[in-house]
Design a protein around this motif. Structure first.
Motif, PDB file in Angstrom:
ATOM      1  N   SER A  26       9.378   0.124  -2.736  1.00  0.00           N
ATOM      2  CA  SER A  26       8.089   0.617  -3.238  1.00  0.00           C
ATOM      3  C   SER A  26       7.352  -0.450  -4.035  1.00  0.00           C
ATOM      4  CB  SER A  26       8.297   1.871  -4.094  1.00  0.00           C
ATOM      5  OG  SER A  26       8.841   1.553  -5.377  1.00  0.00           O
ATOM      6  N   VAL A  27       8.094  -1.292  -4.742  1.00  0.00           N
ATOM      7  CA  VAL A  27       7.457  -2.376  -5.504  1.00  0.00           C
ATOM      8  C   VAL A  27       6.893  -3.426  -4.556  1.00  0.00           C
ATOM      9  CG1 VAL A  27       7.778  -4.165  -7.245  1.00  0.00           C
ATOM     10  CG2 VAL A  27       8.987  -1.985  -7.476  1.00  0.00           C
ATOM     11  N   GLN A  30       3.387  -2.947  -2.943  1.00  0.00           N
ATOM     12  CA  GLN A  30       2.202  -2.837  -3.786  1.00  0.00           C
ATOM     13  C   GLN A  30       1.029  -3.641  -3.226  1.00  0.00           C
ATOM     14  OE1 GLN A  30       1.778  -0.992  -6.981  1.00  0.00           O
ATOM     15  NE2 GLN A  30       3.368   0.001  -5.758  1.00  0.00           N
ATOM     16  N   ASP A  31      -0.184  -3.090  -3.382  1.00  0.00           N
ATOM     17  CA  ASP A  31      -1.392  -3.755  -2.870  1.00  0.00           C
ATOM     18  C   ASP A  31      -2.010  -4.646  -3.949  1.00  0.00           C
ATOM     19  OD1 ASP A  31      -2.257  -1.786  -4.580  1.00  0.00           O
ATOM     20  OD2 ASP A  31      -3.775  -0.963  -3.217  1.00  0.00           O
ATOM     21  N   TYR A  32      -1.201  -5.526  -4.518  1.00  0.00           N
ATOM     22  CA  TYR A  32      -1.649  -6.435  -5.574  1.00  0.00           C
ATOM     23  C   TYR A  32      -0.948  -7.771  -5.353  1.00  0.00           C
ATOM     24  CZ  TYR A  32      -3.004  -8.057 -10.223  1.00  0.00           C
ATOM     25  OH  TYR A  32      -3.554  -8.762 -11.269  1.00  0.00           O
ATOM     26  N   LEU A  96       7.417   3.564  -7.082  1.00  0.00           N
ATOM     27  CA  LEU A  96       6.017   3.288  -7.370  1.00  0.00           C
ATOM     28  C   LEU A  96       5.152   3.673  -6.189  1.00  0.00           C
ATOM     29  CD1 LEU A  96       5.974  -0.208  -9.148  1.00  0.00           C
ATOM     30  CD2 LEU A  96       5.980   2.067 -10.176  1.00  0.00           C
ATOM     31  N   PRO A  98       1.620   3.078  -4.027  1.00  0.00           N
ATOM     32  CA  PRO A  98       1.022   1.781  -3.672  1.00  0.00           C
ATOM     33  C   PRO A  98      -0.048   1.265  -4.621  1.00  0.00           C
ATOM     34  CG  PRO A  98       1.282   3.140  -1.719  1.00  0.00           C
ATOM     35  CD  PRO A  98       1.624   4.021  -2.891  1.00  0.00           C
ATOM     36  N   ASN A  99      -0.748   2.155  -5.325  1.00  0.00           N
ATOM     37  CA  ASN A  99      -1.861   1.725  -6.178  1.00  0.00           C
ATOM     38  C   ASN A  99      -1.452   1.449  -7.622  1.00  0.00           C
ATOM     39  OD1 ASN A  99      -1.237   4.390  -6.738  1.00  0.00           O
ATOM     40  ND2 ASN A  99      -3.346   5.020  -7.103  1.00  0.00           N
ATOM     41  N   PHE A 100      -0.160   1.509  -7.929  1.00  0.00           N
ATOM     42  CA  PHE A 100       0.263   1.456  -9.326  1.00  0.00           C
ATOM     43  C   PHE A 100      -0.178   0.172 -10.037  1.00  0.00           C
ATOM     44  CE2 PHE A 100       3.331  -0.088 -12.472  1.00  0.00           C
ATOM     45  CZ  PHE A 100       3.159   0.887 -13.447  1.00  0.00           C
ATOM     46  N   ILE A 101       0.189  -0.986  -9.502  1.00  0.00           N
ATOM     47  CA  ILE A 101      -0.113  -2.238 -10.204  1.00  0.00           C
ATOM     48  C   ILE A 101      -1.618  -2.459 -10.294  1.00  0.00           C
ATOM     49  CG2 ILE A 101       0.122  -4.736 -10.162  1.00  0.00           C
ATOM     50  CD1 ILE A 101       2.858  -4.458  -8.952  1.00  0.00           C
ATOM     51  N   ARG A 102      -2.325  -2.295  -9.182  1.00  0.00           N
ATOM     52  CA  ARG A 102      -3.767  -2.552  -9.168  1.00  0.00           C
ATOM     53  C   ARG A 102      -4.499  -1.678 -10.193  1.00  0.00           C
ATOM     54  NH1 ARG A 102      -7.185   0.294  -6.350  1.00  0.00           N
ATOM     55  NH2 ARG A 102      -5.561   0.980  -4.894  1.00  0.00           N
TER      56      ARG A 102
END
Length: 403
Positions: A26-27, A30-32, A96, A98-102
């Motif tokens: 999941s990490v 990420q889209d970041y 996580l 997909p939008n978590f970091i962004r």
């Protein structure tokens, strides 16, 4: 470690290689573009290292502790080893979205005094299936947007059950260093709440009204052990809330005498609840149920004339028949029968007024329902502002409903 990397996702782990694999996937989805993953293996004796290395991804940094240093030690090590401006600590059994970091980076970039950002959780079971529950079954509805740290502390003292799931939180590394990272003040199971309260003294919080992580519930979790039927988690929460009162007393808000009085009232209430929970763990510490009930009956009769209609808030544990000398009705009620706890303050106040207009002249809140005085803070404040409290002790709170 890469000092120039903006975000570090730390995953403290121990003997959960199968769930860890899902967390890592999941990490890495990420889209970041600018992040690294720090896996802190707490001396696992399963195939954790092999699972991590199977990803063969340069963004993953694997660190193995030669001996198990405990949950606290491993979480604190994630703070110490981090070199990024932003840090998130993902439980090895969580996922996580997909939008978590962004989304988290955007929130912290736009609000430089925020010590953390927090998204909403989606709850899943051990197999990854969605648990169809409302958020309020685990936590009161979280606020949206920026909230001052002192407002956060105030709401916790007032009775809000705001639970921030750490896997959905991103920390500003500077803020973590400023408060000294994690600590174990009252319970090893409340590393997160303890940190949030200490951080809120110095920093604001930003809440994102989107699901940002999947939080897994299963029997092996420490929180399930602590907050189970024989757990001590609720007792530790009371201790943390007492600390929160101290933080508010040290703040500029305490210059207001009426605010200090409110804090004193909350302190007395929370200490009473803490003693009640302690008595459940150590039964011989206080009066027995029957002894408390006998005294409470005498006290009610001393302040309410016989025959008066009263509202009994007791979680249906006493039952209105025990007050045979009064016209007692349960709360909530329907056709004279107990109807369960209200969904919210608005319903509670509306039903109170309906019953008052129908002739109820007193409200008796018995100790089995004292948690209402926290959970329904709107009802509590409505009663305190509009009616006279004629009895208040560790067994009863009685309001005269005549204006």
């Amino acid at each position: 470690m890469k000092p120039e990397t903006k975000v570090t996702i730390a995953i403290p782990t121990y003997n959960r290689s199968e769930l860890l694999k899902v967390s890592l996937e999941s990490v890495l989805a990420q889209d970041y573009p600018d992040y690294q993953v720090l896996v802190l293996d707490n001396a696992s004796d399963d195939d954790t290292e092999a699972v991590v290395r199977s990803f063969a991804d340069s963004r993953i940094i694997y660190v193995r502790n030669e001996v198990n240093i405990g949950i606290f030690g491993n979480w604190q090590r994630s703070v110490e080893l981090n070199t990024s401006p932003y840090l998130s600590i993902l439980s090895d059994d969580d996922v996580l979205l997909p939008n978590f970091i962004r989304e988290s980076v955007l929130a912290l970039d736009n609000h430089p005094h925020a010590g953390l950002s927090a998204g909403l959780p989606e709850f899943i079971n051990i197999n990854g299936g969605t648990l169809h529950v409302t958020g309020t079954e685990f936590s009161d509805r979280l606020p949206e947007g920026l909230i001052s740290g002192l407002d956060f502390i105030h709401q916790i003292v007032d009775g809000r059950k705001w639970i921030l799931r750490t896997s959905a939180v991103m920390f500003r590394a500077y803020a973590l260093r400023a408060v000294g990272g994690f600590d174990i003040t009252h319970s090893k199971y409340l590393l997160d709440l303890n940190l949030y309260l200490r951080m809120a003294v110095q920093f604001d919080f930003f809440f994102i009204a989107k699901e940002m992580a999947q939080v897994r519930f299963h029997v092996e979790q420490d929180s399930q052990v602590s907050f189970g039927s024989a757990g001590t988690g609720s007792l530790a929460v009371m201790a943390e809330r007492n600390d929160a009162i101290a933080y508010l007393l040290q703040s500029p808000r305490a210059e207001d005498a009426s605010y200090r009085q409110w804090l004193a009232e909350r302190l007395l209430y929370i200490n009473m609840r803490r003693s009640e929970l302690t008595s459940e763990l150590i039964p011989e510490l206080n009066l027995s149920w029957s002894e408390r009930l006998q005294i409470a009956m005498q006290e009610i009769a001393s302040v309410i004339p016989a025959g008066k209609r009263l509202i009994l808030v007791d979680e249906n544990q006493w039952g209105c028949k025990i007050l045979s000398q009064f016209d007692a009705l349960p709360f909530l009620e329907h056709d004279g029968q107990y109807w369960g706890a209200p969904l919210d303050d608005e319903i509670a106040i509306r039903e109170l007024e309906r019953m008052r207009q129908a002739g109820a002249s007193f409200m008796v809140i018995a100790w089995p329902a004292f948690w209402w005085l926290d959970y329904y803070s709107g009802l509590r404040n409505y009663l305190s502002l509009n009616f006279r409290c004629i009895l208040h002790n560790s067994r009863l709170v009685v309001f005269d409903l005549w204006l």
